[in-house]
Design an enzyme around this catalytic site. Structure first.
Site, short mmCIF file in Angstrom:
data_model
loop_
_atom_site.label_atom_id
_atom_site.label_comp_id
_atom_site.label_asym_id
_atom_site.label_seq_id
_atom_site.Cartn_x
_atom_site.Cartn_y
_atom_site.Cartn_z
CE LYS A 19 40.17 51.04 45.72
NZ LYS A 19 39.13 50.20 46.31
CG MET A 68 42.63 47.19 45.32
SD MET A 68 41.73 47.77 43.89
CE MET A 68 41.80 46.36 42.83
CB SER A 94 41.08 48.38 48.89
OG SER A 94 39.91 48.45 48.10
CB SER A 95 38.54 53.40 48.86
OG SER A 95 37.85 52.42 48.12
CB ILE A 115 34.54 43.45 46.55
CG1 ILE A 115 33.84 42.21 45.98
CG2 ILE A 115 35.78 43.00 47.31
CD1 ILE A 115 34.66 41.44 44.97
N GLY A 116 34.08 44.20 49.82
CA GLY A 116 33.96 43.63 51.17
C GLY A 116 33.96 44.72 52.23
N GLY A 117 33.93 45.98 51.77
CA GLY A 117 33.93 47.09 52.73
C GLY A 117 34.88 48.20 52.34
CB SER A 118 37.18 48.54 49.48
OG SER A 118 38.09 47.52 49.77
C1 LIG Z 1 49.63 29.98 57.04
C2 LIG Z 1 48.26 29.64 56.69
C3 LIG Z 1 47.27 29.90 57.70
C4 LIG Z 1 45.97 30.24 57.10
C5 LIG Z 1 45.41 31.43 57.72
C6 LIG Z 1 44.42 32.11 56.89
C7 LIG Z 1 44.83 33.49 56.59
C8 LIG Z 1 43.73 34.23 55.99
C9 LIG Z 1 44.15 35.57 55.57
C10 LIG Z 1 43.03 36.46 55.12
C11 LIG Z 1 42.49 36.16 53.78
C12 LIG Z 1 41.86 37.27 53.12
C13 LIG Z 1 40.51 37.52 53.62
C14 LIG Z 1 39.83 38.55 52.87
C15 LIG Z 1 38.94 39.31 53.75
C16 LIG Z 1 38.26 40.37 53.04
C17 LIG Z 1 38.79 41.71 53.34
C18 LIG Z 1 37.96 42.70 52.63
C19 LIG Z 1 38.64 44.04 52.54
C20 LIG Z 1 37.99 44.92 51.56
C21 LIG Z 1 38.04 44.40 50.15
C22 LIG Z 1 37.38 45.33 49.15
O1 LIG Z 1 36.25 45.75 49.30
N1 LIG Z 1 38.06 45.55 48.00
C23 LIG Z 1 37.58 46.36 46.90
C24 LIG Z 1 37.87 45.79 45.60
O2 LIG Z 1 37.41 46.65 44.59
#
Ligand SMILES: CCCCCCCCCCCCCCCCCCCCCC(=O)NCCO
Length: 454
Positions: A19, A68, A94-95, A115-118
């Site tokens: 990655k 990510m 994200s992966s 970190i959240g399911g990537s």
């Molecule tokens: C106009 C404003 C209205 C507000 C509406 C809120 C919008 C919210 C958008 C979403 C926010 C982000 C949420 C994050 C959710 C987590 C997703 C996780 C995906 C995987 C991440 C991961 O594991 N990354 C690896 C890093 O090494």
């Protein structure tokens, strides 16, 4: 080099994909953010060093979503990755580049972060195998430092592979004294074959629905199929009540957005913002009251209080004192889960790989709540694997007629699910912290049991 076999190590000659957020000497490492472009890395990621010693050959770097922190695999630097099973859909993230490449048979073994399911979301969307270890069981030194100061819910590094053999080989080759020497912060627990190879009958908990978002029929059927197979192998299967998902997602966001999104805004301030991140970005830069108001409107129209929780929590708890309270609430959540786990005398827990199969590109935000299925195990810091069990059938798609369509997420999922026949469907398998060998044992047994059925 082993003079008897002529082999360099456990992974002699095995090509591996990596990655983009892992440091590879001589390359820049961006996480899809131009702020990190042209900043050539001079240090190698610790895992890559060990893997090279074991004979592995890194041959390609794989794509990620910008920042990510979403599972839509696109960014303004490298563009968008598509799902090899259906190019109108994304590979997850994200992966996502890893899982897509492995599913397309361009790699047999790769590395991601979660970190959240990537690791697990793309494994499920692409039908490959993935393992998110306990944070710290294997080294996470020398990665893109983006948001690394956030320590409440941390990213874990882990493997993705085309079969269980790949995941097991990676853990065996990393859990060795050389890694503990390179990174003394990892507990020196070598791979415990006695747990992996044990024949002790297990108590396996399962749930089909997390009480917030009902998985589509194919994702529930995958769990039933897995538990049936494991039962025929002599294990005891018990129904388990998952903990409160609203609290889980709220705590996850308050932890990972503990700075109110400051680092996120800073990293993207002079950048093109990827379409997949536009709304989240807007939610972070609008005045707090306006963000809250819009979140409230979304939750009223979407008939889903999680939308309000999302918009409010991503602005962080507000002060260091409040952040410490979040840390305390996280610990209380873990304690409550452990009590439930012990009351049921569980060894492992099986649940849906996600709430739905791969979604259409551009649709991730509309079905964001599905992420509660993976986030749970990050908040708890349980090692968790994801593996393919079945594919969506015409019957599964037809059964969507009875799927609820009260909330905005449910409606979006129902629409997105049309044409999903043939997409892969995974399950997740989780255990208590540092029990990676137990997770791998159950997954390997399930793989064998499924093969015997076909
Ligand atoms: C106009 C404003 C209205 C507000 C509406 C809120 C919008 C919210 C958008 C979403 C926010 C982000 C949420 C994050 C959710 C987590 C997703 C996780 C995906 C995987 C991440 C991961 O594991 N990354 C690896 C890093 O090494």
């Amino acid at each position: 080099m082993d003079m008897k076999t002529g082999k360099k190590g456990y992974l002699h000659g095995i090509p591996i994909s990596v990655k983009e957020n892992y440091y590879l000497e001589g390359y820049d490492c961006t996480g899809g953010m131009s702020i990190y472009l042209d900043d050539c890395v001079t240090e190698e990621n610790t895992l890559i060093k060990i893997l090279k010693k074991q004979g592995a050959i890194p041959f390609v770097r794989t794509n990620i979503p910008q920042s990510m922190m979403t599972y839509e695999c696109s960014n303004p630097i490298y563009g968008q990755t598509k799902n090899p099973h259906d190019v109108t859909r994304g590979p997850g993230g994200s992966s996502g580049g890893e899982a897509a490449l492995i599913a397309a048979k361009g790699s047999i073994l790769g590395f991601g972060t979660d970190i959240g399911g990537s690791i697990r979301i793309p494994s499920h969307f692409c039908g490959v195998y993935g393992l998110k270890p306990t944070v710290g069981r294997i080294s996470k030194k020398n990665m893109l430092p983006f948001q690394s100061g956030q320590t409440l819910v941390q990213a874990a590094a882990g493997p993705l592979a085309s079969d269980m053999g790949g995941l097991v080989a990676v853990m065996k080759s990393l859990l060795v004294p050389a890694m503990f020497e390179q990174d003394p912060t990892c507990p020196p627990i070598e791979f415990r074959n006695e747990i992996f190879e044990s024949k002790r009958p297990l108590r396996i908990g399962y749930f089909l629905d997390n009480g917030y978002i009902t998985p589509v029929p194919a994702c529930q059927r995958a769990v039933s199929l897995a538990t049936e197979v494991l039962q025929t192998r002599g294990h005891t299967i018990v129904k388990f009540d998952p903990p409160d998902m609203y609290a889980c997602f709220e705590l996850f966001l308050l932890s990972t957005f503990g700075d109110g999104g400051e680092s996120f805004i800073e990293a993207l301030k002079d950048d093109l913002v990827d379409p997949a991140l536009k709304l989240a970005h807007m939610g972070l830069i609008l005045p707090r009251w306006l963000n809250l108001f819009l979140g409230w409107v979304l939750s009223k129209f979407g008939r889903d209080k999680m939308m309000y929780i999302l918009s409010k929590s991503m602005r962080g708890p507000g002060s260091v004192g409040k952040y410490w309270k979040i840390a305390e609430r996280n610990e209380a959540y873990k304690k409550q889960m452990l009590r439930r786990w012990r009351a049921n005398k569980l060894d492992v827990l099986i649940c849906p790989g996600f709430a739905f199969p791969a979604v259409r590109s551009g649709n991730v935000f509309n079905v964001m709540g599905g992420v509660t299925y993976t986030v749970l195990f990050n908040l708890l810091n349980y090692p968790t694997g994801s593996m393919p069990v079945t594919k969506v059938t015409c019957e599964d798609e037809a059964n969507m007629a009875d799927y609820p369509s009260k909330t905005a997420y449910e409606k979006a999922m129902k629409k997105d699910n049309v044409g999903s026949t043939g997409l892969p469907v995974n399950i997740q398998c989780a255990a208590q912290p540092y029990q990676e060998e137990l997770v791998l044992r159950v997954m390997a047994e399930l793989e064998q049991g499924l093969k015997a059925q076909n």
